[in-house]
Design an enzyme around this catalytic site. Structure first.
Site, mmCIF file in Angstrom:
data_model
loop_
_atom_site.group_PDB
_atom_site.id
_atom_site.type_symbol
_atom_site.label_atom_id
_atom_site.label_comp_id
_atom_site.label_asym_id
_atom_site.label_seq_id
_atom_site.Cartn_x
_atom_site.Cartn_y
_atom_site.Cartn_z
ATOM 1 N N VAL A 1 0.846 -1.205 0.000
ATOM 2 C CA VAL A 1 0.000 0.000 0.000
ATOM 3 C C VAL A 1 0.878 1.249 0.000
ATOM 4 O O VAL A 1 0.620 2.215 -0.744
ATOM 5 C CB VAL A 1 -0.962 -0.004 1.213
ATOM 6 C CG1 VAL A 1 -1.783 1.289 1.252
ATOM 7 C CG2 VAL A 1 -1.892 -1.212 1.150
ATOM 8 N N ILE B 1 -13.139 0.923 -1.781
ATOM 9 C CA ILE B 1 -14.549 1.343 -1.877
ATOM 10 C C ILE B 1 -14.744 2.596 -1.020
ATOM 11 O O ILE B 1 -14.420 2.588 0.158
ATOM 12 C CB ILE B 1 -15.509 0.239 -1.371
ATOM 13 C CG1 ILE B 1 -15.287 -1.078 -2.127
ATOM 14 C CG2 ILE B 1 -16.966 0.691 -1.482
ATOM 15 C CD1 ILE B 1 -16.150 -2.232 -1.624
ATOM 16 N N GLY C 1 -0.397 -16.493 -3.665
ATOM 17 C CA GLY C 1 -0.200 -15.237 -2.931
ATOM 18 C C GLY C 1 -1.498 -14.526 -2.586
ATOM 19 O O GLY C 1 -1.479 -13.388 -2.123
ATOM 20 N N LYS D 1 -13.261 -4.698 10.855
ATOM 21 C CA LYS D 1 -13.856 -3.725 9.931
ATOM 22 C C LYS D 1 -15.313 -3.424 10.289
ATOM 23 O O LYS D 1 -15.727 -2.266 10.282
ATOM 24 C CB LYS D 1 -13.737 -4.254 8.497
ATOM 25 C CG LYS D 1 -12.285 -4.297 8.001
ATOM 26 C CD LYS D 1 -12.153 -5.102 6.717
ATOM 27 C CE LYS D 1 -10.718 -5.073 6.178
ATOM 28 N NZ LYS D 1 -10.497 -6.079 5.115
#
Ligand code: HSE
Length: 418
Positions: free
Chosen positions: A14, A127, A178, A196
């Site tokens: 990231v 999102i 992976g 989450k």
């Protein structure tokens, strides 16, 4: 507009995506990037001296305005973030575990120091969900969320369905490709989705939900036979993060596998895609779907948060009021045994007269109505596979049914979405 100076902690997948994306934004200056191991090969070339393994070169640099935290986990992320807030920095984070476990402390600390902490990337990756709930959906009473928030488990369940393969075989293949971690526990046991939904439900319901009150069950016991039988009844099996709240503030928040009807959008969210279905007033029902992880989708959310800070930086004494989190109200937790669900029960029973009648009698004795029942031909070992789908009933009672089916093997008990 003056340049916003940022420090990034973590330069993994990231972090590299954020670094590459920010190259298109000359008003954002990356001053420093702190990592654990400077020598690790990475997909970006950073200028000489930009990378350090001393995180306090960012935290203690008073010229840095924003700390972008991309390492995950509670410690040392909390140490760095809390020190950075105290040193006057705004925070952008993708850390779902930290938010779920220390959200209240984090937002209280940020407020005390008049700093903002934005976290669009922490839930459902690319999102847009956090900012929409806080802004354009702010006029709603959202009372129900059903979401697919973990790409790894959705990938595994989709492959099991499409290939007719077992959980173990698909997990092994996903690890080789992976798509799944070497230690997949956080994903397959539902921890990731539980972190989450804890934050998402808190935000959507405007009442703090505590992680320890979120019931959690993973996908490791789902059998390929369950997938096939679910298909016959017109369902898919998905790991669903559920949250609902009633008018008295009783919040039922949980993560577990569910049969979802082929008539719903969630049944068609496949492989690593995530989706969040929400209902409330006045919006009605909406579904947002897209990539829940990955270098650039997650970078999209991180960079959006950085740009939101940049847009107001230096223009006001109280930035981004709609993006702040307050915790005056708490949700009352609902215990899983007190919830009401439909159930799919897969049973292997001895080939004896009266087995189906017994199942029916036990359910009837608890006022549980059966919606569907299916029995195949008796097998060579003189047992019968029976699948039952119930009408809505209390979890406590269905557990009693299972314990009273003493001459049968209950292979699976899976909740069915409304
Ligand atoms: N491990 C997560 C998933 C992605 O499989 O969806 C990061 O939250």
């Amino acid at each position: 507009m003056s340049k916003l100076r940022i420090g990034i902690i973590g330069l993994g997948t990231v972090g590299c995506g954020v670094y590459k994306t920010l190259a298109d934004f000359p008003d954002i200056e990356i001053v420093k990037i702190a990592v654990k191991n400077i020598n690790k090969p990475r997909s970006v070339n950073t200028p000489e001296g930009m990378i350090t393994d001393n995180h306090y070169e960012i935290i203690n640099d008073s010229s840095i305005d924003v700390l972008v935290e991309l390492i995950g986990g509670v410690e040392p992320a909390w140490e760095y973030i809390s020190a950075a807030i105290k040193n006057g920095k705004h925070i952008v984070t993708a850390n779902k575990e930290l938010l779920a476990k220390k959200g209240e402390e984090l937002f209280n600390l940020a407020e005390e120091h008049n700093k903002v902490c934005l976290y669009e990337a922490a839930i459902a990756g690319g999102i847009p969900i956090i900012m929409p709930i806080k802004t354009i959906l702010a006029g709603n009473n959202i009372n129900k969320i059903q979401a697919i928030l973990n790409g790894t488990t959705n990938y595994i369940l989709t492959k099991m369905d499409v290939d007719g393969a077992s959980y173990e075989d698909v997990l092994k293949e996903a690890q080789e490709l992976g798509y799944a971690e070497t230690d997949p526990t956080g994903d397959v046991e539902g921890y990731d989705a539980a972190y989450k939904i804890t934050t998402l439900a808190t935000l959507a319901f405007k009442k703090r939900v505590k992680l320890e009150n979120v019931y959690r069950e993973g996908i490791t016991k789902i059998r390929k036979e369950d997938m096939a039988q679910a298909n016959e009844f017109g369902y898919k099996i998905k790991l669903i993060a559920n949250a609902s709240i009633d008018e008295d503030g009783n919040a039922d928040v949980r993560v577990h596998p569910m049969l979802v009807s082929n008539d719903t959008t969630l049944a068609h969210i496949n492989y690593v895609t995530n989706a969040v279905a929400m209902s409330g007033h006045p919006i009605g029902s909406i579904v947002l779907s897209g990539p829940g992880a990955g270098e650039f989708p997650t970078a999209s959310s991180v960079v959006g948060d950085i740009l939101a800070i940049q847009a107001e930086f230096g223009t006001t004494d109280y930035m981004l009021p709609m993006m702040r989190c307050h915790h005056e109200h708490r949700a009352n937790p609902v215990h899983i045994d007190d919830t009401y669900n439909k159930y799919y029960i897969s049973i292997t029973a001895p080939n004896a007269i009266g087995v189906i009648a017994k199942i029916g009698t036990i359910c009837a004795s608890k006022n549980i109505s059966l919606a569907s029942i299916l029995q195949r031909e008796v097998s060579e070992n003189n047992t019968a596979d029976i699948v039952v789908i119930t009408e809505k009933c209390q979890e406590r009672l269905i557990k009693e049914v299972v314990s009273e089916l003493d001459n049968c093997v209950v292979n699976s008990l899976i909740r069915v979405a409304d």
